[in-house]
Design an enzyme around this catalytic site. Structure first.
Site, PDB file in Angstrom:
ATOM      1  CG  ASP A  45      46.421  52.986 104.989  1.00 40.81           C
ATOM      2  OD1 ASP A  45      46.811  53.699 105.924  1.00 40.81           O
ATOM      3  OD2 ASP A  45      46.928  53.020 103.849  1.00 40.81           O
ATOM      4  CG  HIS A 191      46.015  47.588 105.258  1.00 45.12           C
ATOM      5  ND1 HIS A 191      47.312  47.296 104.915  1.00 45.12           N
ATOM      6  CD2 HIS A 191      45.562  48.453 104.317  1.00 45.12           C
ATOM      7  CE1 HIS A 191      47.628  47.946 103.796  1.00 45.12           C
ATOM      8  NE2 HIS A 191      46.585  48.658 103.413  1.00 45.12           N
TER       9      HIS A 191
HETATM   10 ZN   LIG Z   1      43.648  51.602 101.521  1.00 42.11          ZN
END
Ligand SMILES: [Zn+2]
Length: 242
Positions: A45, A191
């Protein structure tokens, strides 16, 4: 497809009708794939990040692993070449909103606008639009999930494995959490904007492979076709809400 140069406005783009399999439309929220096969989907992400994401792409490429990137629209607009590389190398792009707000505090029009601006930026970069979305912070009400599902035909994709890499526990911890917690049908959250997360990936990915799992994209773990192979019908343009 010749629409790449059309410069479609957001509203028209939102009306693009993706010919998805019927079962896609039944999924309003997904946390893991209902499968007993040893397949998992790695998701990243908040990118693209100009430095960390290319390193991650190298790591994935060396292992022939396909992942799914939930991209922030304004980062897509800033780094379209990285998005193009993702698609060229077989990865899937998902919609993670334009500016990463808490969607639960926004009205319907703003929620759809966050998604549409992002899909438009992805379309400009790679001439395709995301077919799934992930809400920032995982925060999206049931009513909003239904709205997005109804208005944009996108399931809300959450996750079943969270190494909490954003708390920066260190690369070793991130890797071991991903390896230990992987399961058939897992959707794994990470991430690619954090250097320690990217540093954890060789160990994490190899560990998951050693446990006998294969990696695939979110669309494909849900039993759908490769998102880049979906047929497109160009927009009729005038019916979009928002
Ligand atoms: Zn996010």
């Amino acid at each position: 497809m010749t629409s790449a140069t059309l410069g479609l406005p957001g509203a028209a783009l939102a009306a693009v009708d993706i010919a998805q399999p019927a079962e896609t439309r039944r999924n309003i929220t997904v946390t893991a794939a209902p499968t007993h096969s040893n397949i998992v989907a790695m998701t990243f992400d908040d990118g693209p990040h100009p430095k960390h994401t290319p390193l991650l792409l190298d790591i994935l490429k060396a292992r022939r692993i396909r992942a799914t990137f939930y991209l922030i629209g304004r980062n897509v607009a800033r780094y379209p070449d990285i998005v193009k590389r993702m698609v060229d190398e077989g990865h899937e792009i998902g919609n993670h909103t334009w500016r990463h707000p808490f969607l639960t505090s926004l009205g319907n029009t703003s929620v759809l606008r966050e998604l549409d601006r992002t899909s438009e930026a992805v379309y400009k970069a790679v001439q395709r639009i995301p077919v799934t979305m992930r809400p920032p912070y995982g925060a999206l009400s049931g009513r909003q999930r239904t709205l997005i599902h109804t208005e944009r035909d996108m399931p809300t994709i959450l996750w079943s494995v969270d190494p909490e890499d954003w708390r920066r526990p260190g690369s070793d911890v991130v890797a071991s959490r991903i390896v230990d917690r992987s399961h058939a049908g897992a959707i794994i959250l990470s991430h690619d904007i954090h250097a320690p997360t990217v540093r954890a990936m060789p160990t994490a990915l190899d560990g998951v492979l050693d446990r006998g799992y294969r990696f695939t994209t979110v669309s494909m773990i849900l039993g759908h076709r490769d998102w880049t192979k979906l047929r497109w019908r160009l927009p009729q343009a005038d019916t979009a809400t928002g």
